[in-house]
Design an enzyme around this catalytic site. Structure first.
Site, PDB file in Angstrom:
ATOM      1  N   ALA A  71       0.853  -1.433  -0.244  1.00 46.06           N
ATOM      2  CA  ALA A  71      -0.375  -0.129  -0.065  1.00 46.06           C
ATOM      3  C   ALA A  71       1.077   1.726   0.185  1.00 46.06           C
ATOM      4  CB  ALA A  71      -1.013   0.049   1.244  1.00 46.06           C
TER       5      ALA A  71
ATOM      6  N   GLY B  24       0.411  -5.071   1.006  1.00 46.46           N
ATOM      7  CA  GLY B  24      -0.560  -5.419  -0.245  1.00 46.46           C
ATOM      8  C   GLY B  24      -0.097  -5.784  -1.661  1.00 46.46           C
TER       9      GLY B  24
ATOM     10  N   GLU C 157      -0.372  -9.636  -0.494  1.00 44.83           N
ATOM     11  CA  GLU C 157      -2.515  -9.473  -0.435  1.00 44.83           C
ATOM     12  C   GLU C 157      -3.018  -9.685  -1.950  1.00 44.83           C
ATOM     13  OE1 GLU C 157      -2.306  -6.561   2.676  1.00 44.83           O
ATOM     14  OE2 GLU C 157      -2.925  -8.164   4.086  1.00 44.83           O
TER      15      GLU C 157
ATOM     16  N   GLU D 268       4.759  -5.400   6.739  1.00 39.23           N
ATOM     17  CA  GLU D 268       3.837  -4.118   7.577  1.00 39.23           C
ATOM     18  C   GLU D 268       3.956  -4.374   8.804  1.00 39.23           C
ATOM     19  OE1 GLU D 268       2.133  -6.693   5.688  1.00 39.23           O
ATOM     20  OE2 GLU D 268       0.972  -5.993   4.584  1.00 39.23           O
TER      21      GLU D 268
END
Ligand code: CO8
Length: 259
Positions: free
Chosen positions: A66, A110, A113, A133
Site C-alpha cells: 500500500a 498489499g 495480498e 507491515e
C-alpha cells in the site's frame, strides 16, 4: 479508456493484460490505482469478449505494498471510513473470470495480498514475497494474515509476518504460494501462454471450475464435493459439453461458443 496508473492491453483474443504502472513508487497501491483497477475489473466483467486477466507489475516490483506516503497521516476515523482498499479487494475477490498474477521483483504488503487474491501466481525467479507491515507498526489489512496462512501454513506465515522476512521465488514455490517459477525474461510469455489456454476453453466450464476451487476454501469437504457433483451435472446442459466431447471423439479442436 486511458488510465494514469495502469496500462491495459489486449495481447490476444480474450486476454486482458493489466500492468500496474507507478514506477516512481514501485507500484505502491494508492487510492487512484485501486480505483482504476476497480474500473478495469468492472469493464472486464461486463465485456464477454474478456475471458481472462493477467495482472503484472514491472521487472523490479509487482507492487511494494500500500502507498505508505498516502496512508501515513490518516486518522483511525479516516482509515475506518475510507473504503478504497476494501472496495478494490472485493472487486478482485468477486471477479468471476480468472485472474493470473505474474510477479517479478517485490510483492510486499498489499502487493503480496493483491497477488494472493488472484487465482494463481506465476513468479519470476527474482520474485520476493513478504508481509513487512509489522516494520511500520501495523499489520496486513487486505487478507494477508488469512491468505498467506492458508497458502504456506501457520509456521511460515508467522515467521514472515512477525519477522517481516521476505520469501524468495524458490521458497514460495516450495511452500505452495506460487504455481510455477520461470526465468524473469520468460515471465510474461509464460503467463500469457497460460491465459491463452484458459481463454480457449469453454467460458462456462472455466467459470464453474473457478467457483469450485474457491469453494474448497469456504466449505467442508462433504459440501464441496456435493457442490462439485451438482455443477458437474449442470455442465451437461450446455452445448459446450457436447462440443468438447464430440471434438475429442472426432480428434479435432473444439469450438466452444459459451452456451
Ligand atoms: N509506499 C510508498 N512509496 C513506496 C513504497 C510504498 N509501499 N515502496 C517504495 N516506495 C517508494 C520509495 O519511497 C522510493 O521513492 P523515492 O524515490 O521518492 O524515495 C521509491 O519507491 C523506490 O523505493 P526505494 O528507494 O525504497 O527502493 P529500494 O530498492 O531501495 O527498496 C523496497 C525496495 C525494499 C521494496 C523498499 O522500497 C520498501 O521497503 N518498501 C516498502 C515495503 C512495505 O513496507 N510495504 C508494506 C506497506 S503497508 C501495506 O501494504 C498495508 C496493506 C494493507 C492496507 C489495508 C488498508 C485497509
Amino acid at each position: 479508456m486511458a488510465y494514469q496508473t495502469l496500462i491495459v492491453e489486449t495481447p490476444d483474443t480474450g486476454v486482458t493484460l493489466v500492468r500496474l504502472n507507478r514506477p516512481e513508487a514501485l507500484n505502491a497501491l494508492n487510492s487512484q490505482l485501486l480505483g482504476e483497477l476497480g474500473q478495469v475489473l468492472d469493464a472486464a466483467a461486463a465485456d464477454e469478449t474478456v475471458r481472462v486477466i493477467v495482472l503484472t507489475g514491472s521487472e523490479k516490483a509487482f507492487a511494494a505494498g500500500a502507498d505508505i506516503k498516502e496512508m501515513s497521516d490518516k486518522s483511525y476515523a479516516q482509515m475506518m471510513t475510507s473504503d478504497f482498499f476494501t472496495a478494490a479487494a472485493r472487486k478482485v475477490e468477486q471477479f468471476r473470470k480468472p485472474i493470473i498474477a505474474a510477479v517479478s521483483g517485490y510483492a510486499l504488503g498489499g502487493g503480496c495480498e493483491l497477488a494472493m487474491m488472484c487465482d494463481f501466481i506465476i513468479a519470476s525467479d527474482t520474485a520476493k514475497f513478504g508481509q513487512p507491515e509489522i516494520n511500520l507498526g501495523v499489520a496486513p489489512g487486505i487478507g494477508g494474515t488469512q491468505r498467506l496462512t492458508r497458502f504456506v501454513g501457520k509456521s511460515k506465515a508467522m515467521d514472515m509476518i512477525l519477522t517481516a522476512r521476505m520469501m524468495d521465488a524458490a521458497e514460495a514455490e516450495r511452500s505452495g504460494l506460487v504455481s510455477r517459477v520461470v526465468p524473469k525474461d520468460k515471465l510474461l510469455d509464460e503467463a500469457l501462454d497460460a491465459a491463452r489456454k484458459i481463454a480457449g476453453h469453454s467460458p462456462l466450464a472455466v467459470l464453474m471450475n473457478k467457483e469450485l476451487v474457491e469453494a474448497a476454501y469456504e466449505t467442508t469437504l462433504t459440501t464441496g464435493v456435493a457442490l462439485e457433483r451438482r455443477l458437474f451435472h449442470s455442465l451437461f446442459a450446455f452445448d459446450d459439453q457436447k462440443e468438447g466431447m464430440a471434438a475429442f471423439v472426432d480428434k479435432r479442436k473444439p469450438d466452444f461458443k459459451g452456451r
